[in-house]
Design a protein around this motif. Structure first.
Motif, PDB file in Angstrom:
ATOM      1  N   PHE A 146       0.801  -1.224   0.000  1.00  0.00           N
ATOM      2  CA  PHE A 146       0.000   0.000   0.000  1.00  0.00           C
ATOM      3  C   PHE A 146       0.834   1.274   0.000  1.00  0.00           C
ATOM      4  O   PHE A 146       0.531   2.227  -0.721  1.00  0.00           O
ATOM      5  CB  PHE A 146      -0.927  -0.014   1.226  1.00  0.00           C
ATOM      6  N   LEU A 147       1.905   1.302   0.819  1.00  0.00           N
ATOM      7  CA  LEU A 147       2.640   2.546   1.031  1.00  0.00           C
ATOM      8  C   LEU A 147       3.290   3.110  -0.230  1.00  0.00           C
ATOM      9  O   LEU A 147       3.255   4.336  -0.435  1.00  0.00           O
ATOM     10  CB  LEU A 147       3.680   2.344   2.136  1.00  0.00           C
ATOM     11  N   PRO A 148       3.920   2.299  -1.103  1.00  0.00           N
ATOM     12  CA  PRO A 148       4.473   2.889  -2.329  1.00  0.00           C
ATOM     13  C   PRO A 148       3.406   3.543  -3.215  1.00  0.00           C
ATOM     14  O   PRO A 148       3.649   4.586  -3.821  1.00  0.00           O
ATOM     15  CB  PRO A 148       5.120   1.691  -3.031  1.00  0.00           C
ATOM     16  N   VAL A 149       2.220   2.927  -3.267  1.00  0.00           N
ATOM     17  CA  VAL A 149       1.123   3.519  -4.044  1.00  0.00           C
ATOM     18  C   VAL A 149       0.680   4.826  -3.398  1.00  0.00           C
ATOM     19  O   VAL A 149       0.437   5.837  -4.078  1.00  0.00           O
ATOM     20  CB  VAL A 149      -0.055   2.533  -4.138  1.00  0.00           C
TER      21      VAL A 149
ATOM     22  N   ILE B  85      -9.673   1.963   7.822  1.00  0.00           N
ATOM     23  CA  ILE B  85     -10.982   1.355   8.099  1.00  0.00           C
ATOM     24  C   ILE B  85     -10.928  -0.155   7.898  1.00  0.00           C
ATOM     25  O   ILE B  85     -11.349  -0.936   8.768  1.00  0.00           O
ATOM     26  CB  ILE B  85     -12.061   1.988   7.200  1.00  0.00           C
ATOM     27  N   LEU B  86     -10.418  -0.581   6.755  1.00  0.00           N
ATOM     28  CA  LEU B  86     -10.343  -2.018   6.476  1.00  0.00           C
ATOM     29  C   LEU B  86      -9.352  -2.720   7.401  1.00  0.00           C
ATOM     30  O   LEU B  86      -9.571  -3.865   7.819  1.00  0.00           O
ATOM     31  CB  LEU B  86      -9.949  -2.238   5.014  1.00  0.00           C
ATOM     32  N   LEU B  87      -8.269  -2.025   7.735  1.00  0.00           N
ATOM     33  CA  LEU B  87      -7.279  -2.607   8.637  1.00  0.00           C
ATOM     34  C   LEU B  87      -7.874  -2.838  10.023  1.00  0.00           C
ATOM     35  O   LEU B  87      -7.621  -3.867  10.662  1.00  0.00           O
ATOM     36  CB  LEU B  87      -6.057  -1.700   8.719  1.00  0.00           C
ATOM     37  N   ALA B  88      -8.684  -1.890  10.485  1.00  0.00           N
ATOM     38  CA  ALA B  88      -9.318  -2.038  11.800  1.00  0.00           C
ATOM     39  C   ALA B  88     -10.250  -3.239  11.832  1.00  0.00           C
ATOM     40  O   ALA B  88     -10.287  -3.997  12.811  1.00  0.00           O
ATOM     41  CB  ALA B  88     -10.077  -0.758  12.149  1.00  0.00           C
ATOM     42  N   ILE B  89     -11.018  -3.432  10.762  1.00  0.00           N
ATOM     43  CA  ILE B  89     -11.922  -4.580  10.697  1.00  0.00           C
ATOM     44  C   ILE B  89     -11.130  -5.887  10.789  1.00  0.00           C
ATOM     45  O   ILE B  89     -11.502  -6.824  11.513  1.00  0.00           O
ATOM     46  CB  ILE B  89     -12.746  -4.535   9.399  1.00  0.00           C
ATOM     47  N   ALA B  90     -10.017  -5.960  10.056  1.00  0.00           N
ATOM     48  CA  ALA B  90      -9.186  -7.165  10.067  1.00  0.00           C
ATOM     49  C   ALA B  90      -8.572  -7.414  11.438  1.00  0.00           C
ATOM     50  O   ALA B  90      -8.481  -8.559  11.897  1.00  0.00           O
ATOM     51  CB  ALA B  90      -8.092  -7.046   9.011  1.00  0.00           C
TER      52      ALA B  90
ATOM     53  N   THR C  75      -3.227  -8.531   5.669  1.00  0.00           N
ATOM     54  CA  THR C  75      -2.766  -8.497   4.277  1.00  0.00           C
ATOM     55  C   THR C  75      -3.934  -8.330   3.323  1.00  0.00           C
ATOM     56  O   THR C  75      -3.861  -7.553   2.350  1.00  0.00           O
ATOM     57  CB  THR C  75      -1.995  -9.781   3.949  1.00  0.00           C
ATOM     58  N   ALA C  76      -5.028  -9.049   3.572  1.00  0.00           N
ATOM     59  CA  ALA C  76      -6.211  -8.918   2.729  1.00  0.00           C
ATOM     60  C   ALA C  76      -6.763  -7.502   2.779  1.00  0.00           C
ATOM     61  O   ALA C  76      -7.155  -6.925   1.751  1.00  0.00           O
ATOM     62  CB  ALA C  76      -7.274  -9.928   3.170  1.00  0.00           C
ATOM     63  N   ALA C  77      -6.798  -6.918   3.973  1.00  0.00           N
ATOM     64  CA  ALA C  77      -7.287  -5.544   4.109  1.00  0.00           C
ATOM     65  C   ALA C  77      -6.388  -4.564   3.358  1.00  0.00           C
ATOM     66  O   ALA C  77      -6.870  -3.624   2.710  1.00  0.00           O
ATOM     67  CB  ALA C  77      -7.354  -5.165   5.588  1.00  0.00           C
ATOM     68  N   THR C  78      -5.082  -4.774   3.434  1.00  0.00           N
ATOM     69  CA  THR C  78      -4.147  -3.900   2.750  1.00  0.00           C
ATOM     70  C   THR C  78      -4.285  -3.996   1.235  1.00  0.00           C
ATOM     71  O   THR C  78      -4.249  -2.987   0.519  1.00  0.00           O
ATOM     72  CB  THR C  78      -2.703  -4.241   3.164  1.00  0.00           C
ATOM     73  N   LEU C  79      -4.426  -5.210   0.728  1.00  0.00           N
ATOM     74  CA  LEU C  79      -4.624  -5.398  -0.712  1.00  0.00           C
ATOM     75  C   LEU C  79      -5.900  -4.704  -1.179  1.00  0.00           C
ATOM     76  O   LEU C  79      -5.912  -4.035  -2.229  1.00  0.00           O
ATOM     77  CB  LEU C  79      -4.683  -6.884  -1.038  1.00  0.00           C
ATOM     78  N   ALA C  80      -6.973  -4.853  -0.412  1.00  0.00           N
ATOM     79  CA  ALA C  80      -8.232  -4.215  -0.784  1.00  0.00           C
ATOM     80  C   ALA C  80      -8.104  -2.697  -0.782  1.00  0.00           C
ATOM     81  O   ALA C  80      -8.597  -2.014  -1.693  1.00  0.00           O
ATOM     82  CB  ALA C  80      -9.337  -4.657   0.178  1.00  0.00           C
ATOM     83  N   ALA C  81      -7.422  -2.138   0.229  1.00  0.00           N
ATOM     84  CA  ALA C  81      -7.239  -0.688   0.293  1.00  0.00           C
ATOM     85  C   ALA C  81      -6.384  -0.179  -0.860  1.00  0.00           C
ATOM     86  O   ALA C  81      -6.621   0.919  -1.388  1.00  0.00           O
ATOM     87  CB  ALA C  81      -6.597  -0.313   1.635  1.00  0.00           C
ATOM     88  N   THR C  82      -5.390  -0.963  -1.257  1.00  0.00           N
ATOM     89  CA  THR C  82      -4.534  -0.574  -2.382  1.00  0.00           C
ATOM     90  C   THR C  82      -5.326  -0.500  -3.676  1.00  0.00           C
ATOM     91  O   THR C  82      -5.195   0.454  -4.457  1.00  0.00           O
ATOM     92  CB  THR C  82      -3.369  -1.568  -2.531  1.00  0.00           C
ATOM     93  N   VAL C  83      -6.161  -1.508  -3.908  1.00  0.00           N
ATOM     94  CA  VAL C  83      -7.000  -1.517  -5.113  1.00  0.00           C
ATOM     95  C   VAL C  83      -7.944  -0.319  -5.110  1.00  0.00           C
ATOM     96  O   VAL C  83      -8.116   0.373  -6.134  1.00  0.00           O
ATOM     97  CB  VAL C  83      -7.785  -2.835  -5.204  1.00  0.00           C
ATOM     98  N   LEU C  84      -8.553  -0.041  -3.969  1.00  0.00           N
ATOM     99  CA  LEU C  84      -9.466   1.098  -3.871  1.00  0.00           C
ATOM    100  C   LEU C  84      -8.744   2.415  -4.139  1.00  0.00           C
ATOM    101  O   LEU C  84      -9.297   3.312  -4.801  1.00  0.00           O
ATOM    102  CB  LEU C  84     -10.122   1.126  -2.490  1.00  0.00           C
ATOM    103  N   LEU C  85      -7.516   2.557  -3.628  1.00  0.00           N
ATOM    104  CA  LEU C  85      -6.758   3.781  -3.842  1.00  0.00           C
ATOM    105  C   LEU C  85      -6.426   3.966  -5.317  1.00  0.00           C
ATOM    106  O   LEU C  85      -6.536   5.073  -5.867  1.00  0.00           O
ATOM    107  CB  LEU C  85      -5.474   3.750  -3.007  1.00  0.00           C
ATOM    108  N   ILE C  86      -6.045   2.887  -5.975  1.00  0.00           N
ATOM    109  CA  ILE C  86      -5.739   2.959  -7.412  1.00  0.00           C
ATOM    110  C   ILE C  86      -6.988   3.321  -8.211  1.00  0.00           C
ATOM    111  O   ILE C  86      -6.918   4.060  -9.200  1.00  0.00           O
ATOM    112  CB  ILE C  86      -5.156   1.613  -7.897  1.00  0.00           C
ATOM    113  N   LEU C  87      -8.147   2.842  -7.768  1.00  0.00           N
ATOM    114  CA  LEU C  87      -9.398   3.126  -8.468  1.00  0.00           C
ATOM    115  C   LEU C  87      -9.949   4.512  -8.172  1.00  0.00           C
ATOM    116  O   LEU C  87     -10.972   4.905  -8.745  1.00  0.00           O
ATOM    117  CB  LEU C  87     -10.448   2.067  -8.101  1.00  0.00           C
ATOM    118  N   GLY C  88      -9.296   5.238  -7.269  1.00  0.00           N
ATOM    119  CA  GLY C  88      -9.709   6.614  -7.004  1.00  0.00           C
ATOM    120  C   GLY C  88     -10.347   6.848  -5.655  1.00  0.00           C
ATOM    121  O   GLY C  88     -10.710   7.990  -5.324  1.00  0.00           O
TER     122      GLY C  88
END
Length: 431
Positions: free
Chosen positions: A40-43, A185-190, A164-177
């Protein structure tokens, strides 16, 4: 340090193989955990800008301190106790840890959110506060329990994989805008879901009733370790916040990049410490001296390797991960390398050595004394020399802390009283 002589060659080889497997297991889990943020962080660094980059880092730092407070010293004191406890005692220890930590966390998370928001750039206060709240949940994790049991796999499925799943999901969302707020938020749920399964499976029936004597015992025994952990975190987890308060944003951004690379070394140290913390006491006091020498030798080797790797590869790594605008220079990298060496030796001397012999107050005194100097050093170094000054202040502080803990451990070991068991409940020596 003296101990029983080594056993037959076959037994020695089998013990060495078992230790190697244990270290490999505990090293593999933190490595996977380490990879997740670097997805996530490089993105984030390339798409969101310097202000969001600093806000997320601030939230992680402040939330890390809240996690230390909420953890109540369990990561330092509990693994040796769990290692020699019965199954029933382990269930009760796990339940009591939640009974005593949840009320503390409920206060700590509110304070962390307010502090992170106040320190963050004005436009990104929500991200900083949310990140602090998510990171504070680490204080409720049962990682220390599995370290004491000597099993790394449950940490993988209950903590690492959900994060890891939460981080991947957040990365995809960030790339999508989508906004970076989805990461905390997703990290807290995980971080809630995984540990909840562990507590429910192992200590479900014990959770419904509070062991008042156990709670009182925790509040009596744990303060020295808690104070030491908080003090250590003041110049470690809060280093970013301290540097941000006195250095220009550009220098703070470079320090953040170096701090992220520095965490790689910390994960390696943590993995080794987790593997060996319970192992030192498992064979009884007769072999504790020999095992402690092995612990120190292994940590020294890892520390030197970390110093060289960070000093040589730090600039290249931060450029590749985060871009040349926020990459660190050679002087900053070498300062962080010295910090890796110091924290590695400090883990062997303090968290494992002093805690194993029951010298909780000695451990606390060493860490608190170094932390006072460390916070001052970070403020002065960052204000005068920016990222490089702060990195060297961190490195010198960690080295001084390790030197103090090693000196005290050697002195206390020489004059310890002979006994047939390891004191994991009451201290046997203090400064």
């Amino acid at each position: 340090m003296t101990g029983s002589p080594p056993g037959p060659p076959g037994q020695t080889r089998a013990s060495a193989a078992a230790l190697a497997r244990r270290i490999t297991a505990f090293a593999g889990v933190p490595f996977l955990s380490l990879l997740a943020p670097f997805i996530f962080l490089p993105v984030l660094a390339r798409l969101a800008g310097a202000d969001v980059w600093v806000a997320i880092a601030l939230g992680q730092s402040v939330g890390g301190i809240a996690a230390l407070v909420s953890g109540l010293g369990y990561s330092t004191l509990a693994p040796p106790i769990v290692a020699v406890a019965s199954t029933e005692e382990r269930r009760r220890l796990l339940a009591t840890s939640l009974h005593v930590r949840v009320p503390v966390w409920s206060f700590a998370v509110v304070i962390a959110g307010v502090v992170a928001a106040a320190l963050a750039p004005e436009a990104n206060r929500a991200e900083a506060a949310a990140m602090a709240g998510a990171m504070s949940l680490a204080g409720l994790a049962p990682t220390w329990f599995w370290i004491g049991v000597g099993r790394a796999l449950p940490i993988l499925w209950s903590e690492v994989l959900p994060r890891t799943a939460a981080t991947l999901a957040a990365t995809v969302l960030l790339i999508l805008g989508a906004g970076p707020i989805w990461y905390p938020i997703l990290l807290a749920i995980a971080m809630i879901a995984g540990p909840a399964v562990v507590y429910g499976r192992i200590a479900a029936f014990d959770l419904v009733s509070v062991d008042r004597d156990g709670v009182v015992a925790v509040l009596r025994r744990h303060p020295p370790a808690l104070i030491a952990e908080i003090a250590g975190g003041a110049y470690n987890a809060l280093a970013v916040a301290i540097v941000t308060s006195v250095a220009p944003v550009a220098q703070a951004a470079r320090f953040v990049s170096g701090d992220k690379a520095y965490r790689i070394g910390q994960y390696s140290v943590s993995a080794l410490g987790n593997a060996l913390q319970g192992w030192v006491v498992e064979a009884g006091r007769a072999r504790m001296g020999r095992r402690l020498r092995v612990v120190i030798a292994l940590h020294a080797s890892v520390g030197v390797a970390g110093l060289v790797a960070m000093g040589v590869g730090g600039p290249w790594l931060t450029t590749a991960l985060f871009g040349k605008d926020v990459a660190i220079g050679e002087a900053t990298a070498l300062g962080f390398g010295v910090a890796i060496l110091g924290i590695t030796l400090g883990t062997a001397f303090g968290r494992i050595g002093l805690i194993t012999i029951g010298a909780r107050k000695a451990f606390m005194s060493c860490v608190v004394g170094a932390s006072i100097a460390g916070v001052t050093g970070l403020l002065v170094g960052a204000s005068l020399w920016g990222a490089s000054g702060a990195a060297w202040a961190l490195g010198i502080t960690e080295s001084l802390s390790a030197l103090a803990q090693g000196t005290v451990l050697a002195a206390l070991w020489r004059r310890r009283e002979p006994t047939d068991h390891v004191s994991t409940h009451e201290p046997t020596a203090t400064t």
